[in-house]
Design a protein around this motif. Structure first.
Motif, short mmCIF file in Angstrom:
data_model
loop_
_atom_site.label_atom_id
_atom_site.label_comp_id
_atom_site.label_asym_id
_atom_site.label_seq_id
_atom_site.Cartn_x
_atom_site.Cartn_y
_atom_site.Cartn_z
N ALA A 93 7.66 -15.95 12.96
CA ALA A 93 8.96 -16.04 13.61
C ALA A 93 10.06 -15.47 12.73
N ALA A 94 10.01 -15.80 11.44
CA ALA A 94 11.06 -15.35 10.51
C ALA A 94 11.04 -13.83 10.36
N VAL A 95 9.85 -13.25 10.22
CA VAL A 95 9.75 -11.81 10.02
C VAL A 95 10.12 -11.06 11.30
N THR A 104 3.52 -7.27 10.34
CA THR A 104 2.20 -6.93 9.82
C THR A 104 1.66 -8.10 9.00
N ASP A 105 0.36 -8.10 8.75
CA ASP A 105 -0.24 -9.14 7.91
C ASP A 105 0.41 -9.16 6.54
N GLU A 106 0.67 -7.97 6.00
CA GLU A 106 1.26 -7.87 4.67
C GLU A 106 2.66 -8.50 4.64
N CYS A 111 6.11 -13.05 3.13
CA CYS A 111 7.04 -14.12 3.51
C CYS A 111 6.54 -15.48 3.03
N LEU A 112 5.23 -15.65 3.05
CA LEU A 112 4.62 -16.92 2.63
C LEU A 112 4.47 -17.00 1.11
N ILE A 116 -2.51 -10.92 0.39
CA ILE A 116 -3.06 -10.58 1.69
C ILE A 116 -4.46 -11.17 1.85
N GLU A 117 -5.20 -11.27 0.74
CA GLU A 117 -6.54 -11.87 0.78
C GLU A 117 -6.45 -13.35 1.15
#
Length: 234
Positions: A93-95, A104-106, A111-112, A116-117
């Protein structure tokens, strides 16, 4: 009333068959049927034909909602995995609140504050341990309205004829339209074609685990976006 309940008991089993595919083996089918039957009874008691919604649609929504409520009360998902799901929803939501395209996943991992792994690891555990869905996301917001009454069917000629809340429809149309193509396809095949995860995997020529992850990611995006507009559901 009893006759109507008996007539639609097969609908309970139909809903259970779909929900049970993503559950751990220790979750009793008898418990699921009991939860679903409670939902069916509620549907019979609260159905209002003058609203123009088919009973099967209304009952399916109530049955599935009752099962999901029951599963939440069982609290069988590990607390850490549940927390990860909430954090990922908020991150999506933030991104996505700051950009036009899907996150994207990245970007979500950044953000977290994780690699990525680690993000992929958490998504895999969430998809393996959760049954949350579009219905679950919307159930608390409007228990009188089901997914087929809100989310636009991409094959329908006139989606507005099946919607009673135009503003909510618009919000969800925008959210679904922003999904990456693979996630959008999974949502369409799962919710409108009513295919199983296995059947979707065969069509997309990927593993069932991959389809489950795409579904989970799509729901995280939608739940995150919808949580910011929760006031529109009231």
């Amino acid at each position: 009333m009893n006759e109507m309940i008996a007539q639609y008991l097969p609908l309970v089993h139909q809903v259970i068959n779909r929900v049970a595919k993503g559950l751990p083996a220790h979750v009793s089918r008898e418990d699921l049927i009991s939860m679903g039957t409670i939902g069916l009874i509620g549907a019979v008691e609260r159905f209002e034909p003058e609203k123009g919604i088919k009973f099967e649609t209304f009952a399916t929504w109530r049955i599935r909602g009752a099962v999901l409520d029951g599963l939440r009360e069982m609290d069988w998902m590990p607390r850490q995995v549940r927390q990860w799901a909430k954090e990922i929803e908020r991150a999506f939501a933030a991104v996505e609140a700051q950009k036009v395209n899907s996150a994207t996943d990245e970007e979500v991992a950044s953000c977290l504050g994780i690699s990525i792994e680690e993000f992929h690891k958490r998504m895999s555990q969430i998809s393996a341990g959760t049954v949350f869905s579009l219905e679950d996301a919307l159930h608390a917001a409007d228990e009188e309205q089901g997914i087929h009454d809100i989310i636009p069917d991409p094959k329908a000629e006139d989606p507005s004829s099946h919607v009673t809340r135009q503003e909510l429809k618009s919000i969800l149309e925008q959210a679904v339209s922003r999904l990456p193509e693979k996630e959008k396809l999974v949502v369409a095949l799962y919710y409108y074609e009513e295919l199983t995860i296995k059947e979707i995997a065969e069509i997309m020529e990927v593993s069932s685990a991959r389809v489950s992850q795409l579904h989970t990611k799509a729901i995280c995006r939608l739940r995150g976006g919808l949580s910011r507009r929760r006031q529109d559901f009231k």
